[in-house]
Design a protein around this motif. Structure first.
Motif, mmCIF file in Angstrom:
data_model
loop_
_atom_site.group_PDB
_atom_site.id
_atom_site.type_symbol
_atom_site.label_atom_id
_atom_site.label_comp_id
_atom_site.label_asym_id
_atom_site.label_seq_id
_atom_site.Cartn_x
_atom_site.Cartn_y
_atom_site.Cartn_z
ATOM 1 N N SER A 4 8.253 5.440 5.610
ATOM 2 C CA SER A 4 9.566 5.774 5.003
ATOM 3 C C SER A 4 10.531 6.515 5.881
ATOM 4 O O SER A 4 11.883 6.527 5.622
ATOM 5 C CB SER A 4 9.095 6.776 3.707
ATOM 6 O OG SER A 4 8.554 8.111 4.229
ATOM 7 N N ALA A 23 3.247 2.999 2.968
ATOM 8 C CA ALA A 23 4.817 2.943 2.446
ATOM 9 C C ALA A 23 5.253 4.408 2.647
ATOM 10 O O ALA A 23 6.424 4.690 3.338
ATOM 11 C CB ALA A 23 5.130 2.667 1.070
ATOM 12 N N ASP A 24 4.367 5.228 2.556
ATOM 13 C CA ASP A 24 4.817 6.634 2.783
ATOM 14 C C ASP A 24 4.902 6.806 4.336
ATOM 15 O O ASP A 24 5.980 7.545 4.839
ATOM 16 C CB ASP A 24 3.895 7.662 2.348
ATOM 17 C CG ASP A 24 3.603 7.985 0.955
ATOM 18 O OD1 ASP A 24 4.720 7.624 0.184
ATOM 19 O OD2 ASP A 24 2.645 8.296 0.390
ATOM 20 N N ASP A 45 0.589 -1.194 -0.050
ATOM 21 C CA ASP A 45 0.076 -0.109 0.069
ATOM 22 C C ASP A 45 0.858 1.274 -0.031
ATOM 23 O O ASP A 45 1.831 1.253 0.732
ATOM 24 C CB ASP A 45 -0.897 -0.056 1.256
ATOM 25 C CG ASP A 45 -1.959 0.994 1.421
ATOM 26 O OD1 ASP A 45 -1.448 2.145 1.599
ATOM 27 O OD2 ASP A 45 -3.102 0.720 0.894
ATOM 28 N N GLU A 46 0.671 2.162 -0.957
ATOM 29 C CA GLU A 46 1.465 3.334 -0.948
ATOM 30 C C GLU A 46 1.306 4.245 0.287
ATOM 31 O O GLU A 46 2.442 4.805 0.751
ATOM 32 C CB GLU A 46 0.872 4.059 -2.128
ATOM 33 C CG GLU A 46 1.563 3.705 -3.432
ATOM 34 C CD GLU A 46 1.105 4.465 -4.685
ATOM 35 O OE1 GLU A 46 0.984 5.975 -4.344
ATOM 36 O OE2 GLU A 46 1.045 4.370 -6.052
ATOM 37 N N ARG A 47 0.009 4.400 0.962
ATOM 38 C CA ARG A 47 0.234 5.070 2.176
ATOM 39 C C ARG A 47 0.766 4.616 3.067
ATOM 40 O O ARG A 47 1.319 5.408 3.900
ATOM 41 C CB ARG A 47 -1.701 5.427 2.260
ATOM 42 C CG ARG A 47 -2.310 6.010 1.073
ATOM 43 C CD ARG A 47 -3.533 6.300 1.756
ATOM 44 N NE ARG A 47 -4.335 5.215 2.240
ATOM 45 C CZ ARG A 47 -5.498 5.420 3.121
ATOM 46 N NH1 ARG A 47 -5.693 6.673 3.533
ATOM 47 N NH2 ARG A 47 -5.984 4.133 3.653
#
Length: 465
Positions: A282, A278-279, A274-276
């Motif tokens: 980070s 991952a953000d 999931d990109e969110r």
């Protein structure tokens, strides 16, 4: 017994010294009596510190502490007591001796649902500090500890200590603005930890380990509805274990250490999916990553087939609780904006049904009856909650209130403008407090009616209508 109580207090007093013992006493009693006034806490702290100062010194009469604590309990039970008021005081005062003292010591107010502490501006802080540093520190300790009283004691101690150090340093600095900026950045992780641990421990205290596992599971499901039960349930269990180990722990780094370990597990399991997430994962600061994950709004609900209902045999088997959680998980990821308060009511209802029906003579008949009733009442219940919080999540607040008014005018065309205004404000207040993630659990649960209005089963399993 009394020797243990005296030894515990005197050991703390001697280990900490008078000033740190006094600080700890303010924090501990402000947590216990979160609705007490500053003056009530001050009276109690003065008495406790005086008792320790008099009776915990070398050469003090062995009966000193017992006599002093008896006098303190008598004062608590006297008319016009200056100490924090509590509805259980009268029951304690009906007892005598050690039983009365232990009863009074065990009293506590329910924790505040919504933290009320608002940090003043740097200028206001310094003005109050310079006027009376000791009174400023005492009042801050009381307000902060009563607002964040569910945070573990070591977290509260560390947070208040660094805050007061920041104020005392920056208010005498030649460049207070840059000093405050630097100090606030340095204590950001600790500030986040205090806020987070107060939230998660409030929920753990209100729900208990099983229900907090479910609450955490459905929260993750709504943020990442594409993930499976098998992906998310172990993380929910791990989080609940952290809260059970650390919310009442006096180990200095329990919450930060265990929550960081949990966040690393969650990031490892989910960031690639999931990109969110991952953000959020980070950065290098795991506390900030955890805060970011908790604050993620719900994702749009995916198109999924109808959730598979557990069979009667599954619900009444050894893994019945797990099957019930799995089904509610499936509902949560299909209705991603239904808030925790509504899902909590569904959890309570499902547990009640399982206990009631699985112990009935004809468990299948009982469960079939409940299943039929829930089939009729569940969809509108979920849709109403999903619509309210979905609109709150996607619209700005003024447009949300406008949409609320339009909807109410359609369903209640005869209502007066005054009544419509009241209903709009009530629902907007509920949505702003209870739709976001990490809403206060008991406050929001009290605003949702018990669900469903289920009829109890007879011994033979037939429902009573």
């Amino acid at each position: 017994g009394k020797a243990y109580v005296r030894d515990k207090v005197c050991q703390e007093f001697q280990a900490l010294g008078k000033e740190d013992f006094r600080t700890l006493t303010i924090i501990a009693n402000s947590r216990k009596f979160s609705n007490a006034t500053f003056e009530e806490i001050s009276h109690l702290v003065h008495e406790i510190v005086s008792l320790a100062e008099t009776c915990c010194v070398e050469g003090a009469d062995p009966s000193c502490y017992d006599a002093g604590s008896s006098a303190l309990s008598a004062k608590s039970c006297g008319g016009g007591s200056p100490f924090p008021a509590h509805p259980g005081t009268a029951g304690c005062c009906a007892q005598e001796g050690l039983e009365r003292k232990l009863c009074l010591a065990a009293l506590r107010h329910p924790p505040q649902q919504l933290p009320r502490y608002l940090q003043p501006s740097n200028e206001e802080l310094c003005q109050a500090f310079k006027k009376d540093p000791k009174d400023f520190a005492d009042r801050f300790l009381h307000e902060y500890a009563s607002s964040y009283g569910q945070a573990p004691l070591p977290v509260l101690l560390g947070s208040t200590r660094t805050f007061l150090s920041m104020v005392s340093t920056c208010c005498i600095s030649p460049a207070p603005t840059s000093c405050f900026l630097k100090e606030k950045l340095e204590r950001k992780t600790l500030s986040l930890l205090t806020l987070l641990s107060n939230r998660v421990c409030s929920r753990f205290t209100a729900y208990g380990k099983e229900k907090v596992t479910f609450s955490y599971l459905t929260s993750l499901a709504q943020k990442m509805p594409g993930a499976s039960f098998e992906d998310l349930f172990p993380l929910a269990e791990d989080a609940a274990e952290v809260f059970s180990q650390c919310c009442d722990s006096v180990a200095e780094d329990c919450m930060q250490k265990k929550l960081s370990e949990h966040t690393a597990k969650a990031c490892g399991a989910l960031l690639a999916r999931d990109e969110r997430f991952a953000d959020c994962c980070s950065g290098k600061n795991l506390m900030q990553s955890y805060f970011c994950i908790l604050a993620l709004p719900p994702a749009p609900a995916p198109r999924l087939p109808e959730a598979q209902k557990p069979t009667n045999e599954q619900l009444c088997g050894e893994e019945g609780a797990r099957h019930a959680k799995r089904y509610l998980f499936e509902l949560a990821r299909r209705h991603t904006t239904v808030p925790d308060a509504f899902l909590g009511k569904l959890y309570d209802a499902s547990e009640k049904v399982r206990v009631e029906c699985c112990s009935a003579k004809d468990a299948s008949a009982c469960l079939d009856s409940k299943r039929q009733q829930m089939g009729e009442e569940l969809p509108p219940f979920l849709e109403k909650a999903n619509q309210l919080c979905g609109q709150y999540t996607t619209l700005n607040f003024l447009d949300f209130k406008k949409r609320l008014r339009e909807s109410l005018m359609q369903t209640m065309p005869e209502a007066s403008p005054e009544l419509l205004g009241q209903l709009v404000e009530q629902r907007a207040d509920f949505a702003s407090t209870c739709c976001p993630p990490n809403s206060p659990p008991l406050y929001c649960a009290s605003k949702v009616k018990p669900w469903p209005p289920t009829a109890p089963c007879r011994a033979g399993g037939q429902p009573l209508r």
